[in-house]
Design an enzyme around this catalytic site. Structure first.
Site, PDB file in Angstrom:
ATOM      1  N   GLY A   1      55.589   8.002 -37.267  1.00  0.00           N
ATOM      2  CA  GLY A   1      54.683   8.409 -36.191  1.00  0.00           C
ATOM      3  C   GLY A   1      55.161   7.976 -34.825  1.00  0.00           C
TER       4      GLY A   1
ATOM      5  N   GLY B   1      43.120  13.286 -26.927  1.00  0.00           N
ATOM      6  CA  GLY B   1      41.978  14.194 -26.960  1.00  0.00           C
ATOM      7  C   GLY B   1      42.283  15.517 -27.640  1.00  0.00           C
TER       8      GLY B   1
ATOM      9  CE  LYS C   1      47.443  10.573 -40.002  1.00  0.00           C
ATOM     10  NZ  LYS C   1      48.303  10.975 -38.877  1.00  0.00           N
TER      11      LYS C   1
ATOM     12  CB  CYS D   1      37.850  14.981 -34.573  1.00  0.00           C
ATOM     13  SG  CYS D   1      38.083  16.138 -35.898  1.00  0.00           S
TER      14      CYS D   1
ATOM     15  CB  ILE E   1      45.846   4.391 -42.215  1.00  0.00           C
ATOM     16  CG1 ILE E   1      46.841   3.615 -41.358  1.00  0.00           C
ATOM     17  CG2 ILE E   1      45.449   3.700 -43.463  1.00  0.00           C
ATOM     18  CD1 ILE E   1      46.393   2.227 -40.891  1.00  0.00           C
ATOM     19  CG  ASN E   2      44.168   9.451 -38.081  1.00  0.00           C
ATOM     20  OD1 ASN E   2      44.786   9.188 -37.052  1.00  0.00           O
ATOM     21  ND2 ASN E   2      43.630  10.638 -38.312  1.00  0.00           N
ATOM     22  CB  THR E   3      45.113   5.850 -34.725  1.00  0.00           C
ATOM     23  OG1 THR E   3      43.983   6.700 -34.503  1.00  0.00           O
ATOM     24  CG2 THR E   3      46.395   6.607 -34.432  1.00  0.00           C
TER      25      THR E   3
END
Lengths: 304, 287
Positions: free
Chosen positions: A285, A87, A185, A149, A211-213
């Protein structure tokens, strides 16, 4: 690991990226090595510090205001990866500039600051303020935009899945970072990632991080409910490496913007796959959470 | 130095070391001790922990946190119960097996100073290690240590010899040993006496959440200081992932914040824990 014949880079040598020279090509991914200040008290027999050979620590994402983050549990471990729902817990932009950025400089930690915001224009405001405070710093190399986000101005959809919004975020930050790198990103949670990369490149970013998640969910079979209180989280770790490689390949072949590879890189062999596809740098990561020396050992192995 | 002892400050840097199992076996029906030989000796303070992992194909995505039971030379010991995937794999480790060990980590229980009142230790089950270590290192004549197990077979008797007091939740058949039948908090209450005439104590607790809540309540009701060691799930163990947070009271708005258990804890002042929010993950979560 034996280095393959085609591998000629020294990943720990300085290299030019956009307007800046970065100290090396092995970075740690945002959110996986804190703000970059937690490794100084840790030692190992083979490496004096976890920072050895690291080109940049991408900081935990900083938002305009402090965020307490999500309730526990926040992590789900799976056989080959993990789902997180932290979060965006962070100290907030003002405290970061006051307490963290000077400490990174004092300790000589090469860093790229990850920023998130709720409106595209806020990326511009934050980048401008960051440059005002950080322009004289040697070890602050630039900004990575965390675009995964909710965009309050656009009804809460992710910034990152709409090319026009990605371009707006990059364009807002770019003018304020004349001699620092700007990295966007990108999210893999789209059918085509190339249009996002193209939009970011046209708006003036120096590289994209891919990549991001990956959006993921796990279910507790005892209760029949999702394990994470917010149901979904971000899936990371070795399991997403093939997805990351496919997205990186799509960007390299269709867009041509420099790519920083990230997603399931655990050891040197993993990193080589991303370099083989044309990445200019890679980020470690989830493996960095398990092993404070993951990136440093990977760098040492690749430079041998 | 405050009345509760030295400010928590780990004595040495954390080391990331490749260890070898030297022994791994049961100390009771449910509890096991793992001894790992490291390439160098580790200085730790009672309450600090290690992050352990297996190697090779069994290597887990995240290491697992284990409170340090004891060290002897280059050997470090842990008490555990095989309940999850990680601890079950750990139970299968034979002597010679490789183990990754990141230690020591976290904030310890306070060391006693001259002004520190006698302690009251409440240890439940696999929460024994940090308090075993405290009692072994710092024990003074007036200190009182209570251990609670599930039943007689669950108690690791060699680790809790007298003057440890022992309670068991279930007492079947004729008791061959002198034990208290009930909760460890009930045993503690029986030991310290009525609120009016009891000596002030520093309460130190580690174990299941109900035990921690009860210990904190006991201390609060009597106006005693209390430190608890929380057993949160952890991702990294060294402060970077924020996957092990606990709600603590905070002077600024909104009156509480998330503390990172692995670096700010695992030992916390019980009065700082926001017990109303603690352990209620579903608040704001799924229906």
């Amino acid at each position: 690991m034996n280095r393959p014949g085609w591998w000629r880079l020294d990943p720990c040598a300085p290299f030019a990226l956009g307007p800046r020279t970065l100290p090396g090509r092995i970075w740690t991914a945002s959110g996986c090595f804190g703000y970059g200040l937690h490794g100084h008290d840790i030692a190992a027999p083979d490496l004096a510090t976890p920072y050895e050979g690291i080109g940049a620590v991408v900081t935990k994402t900083v938002t305009p205001q402090p965020r307490p983050g999500n309730p526990m549990p926040r992590l789900v471990e799976l056989p080959f990866g993990a789902i997180n729902s932290i979060g965006l817990e962070n100290v907030g932009f003002a405290a970061f500039l006051r307490d963290v950025l000077p400490e990174l400089e004092a300790r000589g930690v090469p860093n790229v600051v990850s920023l998130a915001a709720t409106r595209p224009a806020e990326f511009g405001t934050m980048a401008a303020r960051l440059y005002e405070v950080g322009r004289g710093l040697r070890h602050w190399h630039g900004v990575e935009l965390n675009l995964s986000c909710p965009n309050v101005a656009e009804g809460g959809h992710d910034f990152g899945s709409d090319p026009a919004t990605v371009a707006a975020c990059v364009a807002a930050a770019r003018p304020h970072l004349p001699d620092r790198i700007l990295v966007a990103k990108l999210t893999p949670n789209v059918a085509q990632i190339a249009p996002l990369a193209a939009a970011a490149a046209q708006a003036g970013c120096d590289a994209v991080a891919a990549i991001n998640t990956v959006v993921g969910l796990d279910v507790d079979t005892a209760s029949g409910r999702p394990v994470l209180p917010r149901r979904f989280g971000g899936y990371s770790g070795l399991a997403i490496q093939p997805i990351a490689l496919a997205k990186v390949d799509e960007i390299v072949r269709e867009v041509g913007v420099p790519v920083v590879g990230v997603g399931g890189i655990v050891d040197a062999r993993d990193a080589l796959k991303f370099f083989a596809l044309g990445c200019v740098a890679v980020q470690v990561g989830t493996a960095q959470m398990r092993d404070p020396f993951a990136a440093a050992r990977l760098a040492a192995e690749l430079r041998r | 130095m405050g009345p509760l002892g030295a400010a928590p400050r780990p004595p040495a840097a954390t080391w990331d070391l490749a260890g070898r199992v030297v022994a791994n076996g049961p100390v009771s029906q449910g509890l096991r001790v793992l001894d790992v030989e490291l390439p160098r000796a580790i200085d730790f303070l009672p309450g600090q922990f290690a992050m352990l992992n297996l190697t090779g194909p069994a290597r887990l995505v995240f290491r697992r946190p284990f409170s340090i039971l004891a060290t002897a030379g280059r050997t470090i010991s842990f008490l555990y119960r095989a309940i999850g995937r990680g601890t079950s794999l750990m139970a299968g480790l034979a002597p010679g097996a490789a183990v990754e060990c990141l230690a020591p980590l976290g904030q310890p229980f306070p060391a006693p100073a001259a002004a520190t009142p006698p302690v009251l230790i409440l240890a439940g089950g696999v929460g024994l290690p940090p308090l075993y270590a405290w009692f072994a290192r710092y024990r003074r004549p007036a200190d009182l240590a209570c251990f609670g197990g599930r039943d007689l077979d669950d108690v690791p008797w060699d680790l809790v010899p007298p003057p440890w007091q022992v309670s068991v939740d279930r007492l079947d058949g004729a008791a061959a040993r002198s034990v208290f039948h009930g909760l460890v908090t009930e045993l503690a209450l029986a030991c310290v006496g009525e609120p009016g005439d009891a000596t002030p104590r520093l309460v130190l607790a580690c174990g299941p959440t109900p035990l921690l809540r009860a210990a904190a309540r006991l201390a609060r009701e009597r106006g005693w200081p209390c430190r608890v060691s929380l057993e949160e799930h952890m991702g990294c163990g060294y402060g970077v992932c924020k996957g092990c947070v606990v709600p603590v009271r905070d002077p600024g708005p909104p009156g509480w914040r998330h503390a990172t258990s692995c670096t700010e804890g695992p030992v916390f002042d019980a009065a700082l824990i926001d017990w109303d929010r603690f352990g209620h993950a579903a608040a704001g979560g799924p229906a």
